[in-house]
Motif scaffolding. Structure first.
Motif, short mmCIF file in Angstrom:
data_model
loop_
_atom_site.label_atom_id
_atom_site.label_comp_id
_atom_site.label_asym_id
_atom_site.label_seq_id
_atom_site.Cartn_x
_atom_site.Cartn_y
_atom_site.Cartn_z
N SER A 33 150.26 17.40 12.38
CA SER A 33 149.57 18.66 12.62
C SER A 33 150.23 19.76 11.82
CB SER A 33 149.56 19.02 14.11
OG SER A 33 150.85 19.32 14.57
N ASN A 51 145.75 22.50 13.36
CA ASN A 51 144.91 21.38 13.01
C ASN A 51 145.68 20.08 13.21
OD1 ASN A 51 142.22 20.66 11.62
ND2 ASN A 51 143.72 19.41 10.56
N TYR A 53 145.68 16.13 12.55
CA TYR A 53 145.05 15.20 11.63
C TYR A 53 144.84 13.85 12.28
CZ TYR A 53 146.14 18.75 8.22
OH TYR A 53 146.22 19.94 7.55
N THR A 60 141.12 17.68 13.89
CA THR A 60 140.48 18.61 14.82
C THR A 60 141.29 19.89 14.85
OG1 THR A 60 141.73 17.70 16.68
CG2 THR A 60 139.56 16.76 16.26
N THR A 61 140.61 21.00 15.05
CA THR A 61 141.25 22.31 15.07
C THR A 61 141.19 22.89 16.47
OG1 THR A 61 140.63 22.70 12.77
CG2 THR A 61 141.34 24.60 14.05
N ARG A 75 141.91 24.40 6.07
CA ARG A 75 142.79 23.34 5.58
C ARG A 75 142.74 23.28 4.06
NH1 ARG A 75 140.74 18.12 8.06
NH2 ARG A 75 138.77 19.26 8.22
#
Length: 127
Positions: A33, A51, A53, A60-61, A75
């Motif tokens: 992240s 975010n 990964y 996902t954020t 990103r």
């Protein structure tokens, strides 16, 4: 062995915008992240946006409630850079903003997962 560097802070009037940039570098094997936190003097550090990964690199954020609708996490083309676009800034957004990378790094023959923090960048919202 891992460096996290922020840039882009400064002074802005209420209602204005700023973009913060963060880059992680060094002996990084994997980034889990990458995101932003902030801290006001005398208070605890809090999440702004981060975010996380996934295996397919989509990720996902997650945004703090105060950031939803005003801030956007952007990103980079790789997992090692991220920007925070901040719009409609308020005086209460004044804080030191820190970038944090949750990574597995390689150092001295060892692989270790840990969080690495940047030194922070000051954001001041004032007229």
């Amino acid at each position: 062995h891992v460096q996290v560097v922020e840039s882009g802070g400064g002074l802005v009037q209420p209602g204005g915008s700023l973009r913060l940039s963060c880059a992680a570098s060094g002996s990084i094997i994997n980034i889990y992240s990458l995101g932003w936190y902030r801290q006001v003097s005398g208070k605890e550090r809090e999440l702004v946006a981060t975010n996380t990964y996934t295996q397919d690199s989509s990720g996902t954020t997650n945004y703090a409630e105060f950031a939803k609708g005003r801030f956007s996490l952007i990103r980079g083309n790789n997992r090692r850079t991220v920007e925070l676009q901040m719009n409609s800034l308020l005086p209460e957004d004044t804080a030191v903003y820190f970038c944090m990378a949750d990574v597995t790094s390689h150092s001295g023959g060892l692989y270790q997962r840990e969080d690495f923090w940047g030194q922070g960048t000051q954001v001041t919202v004032s007229s």
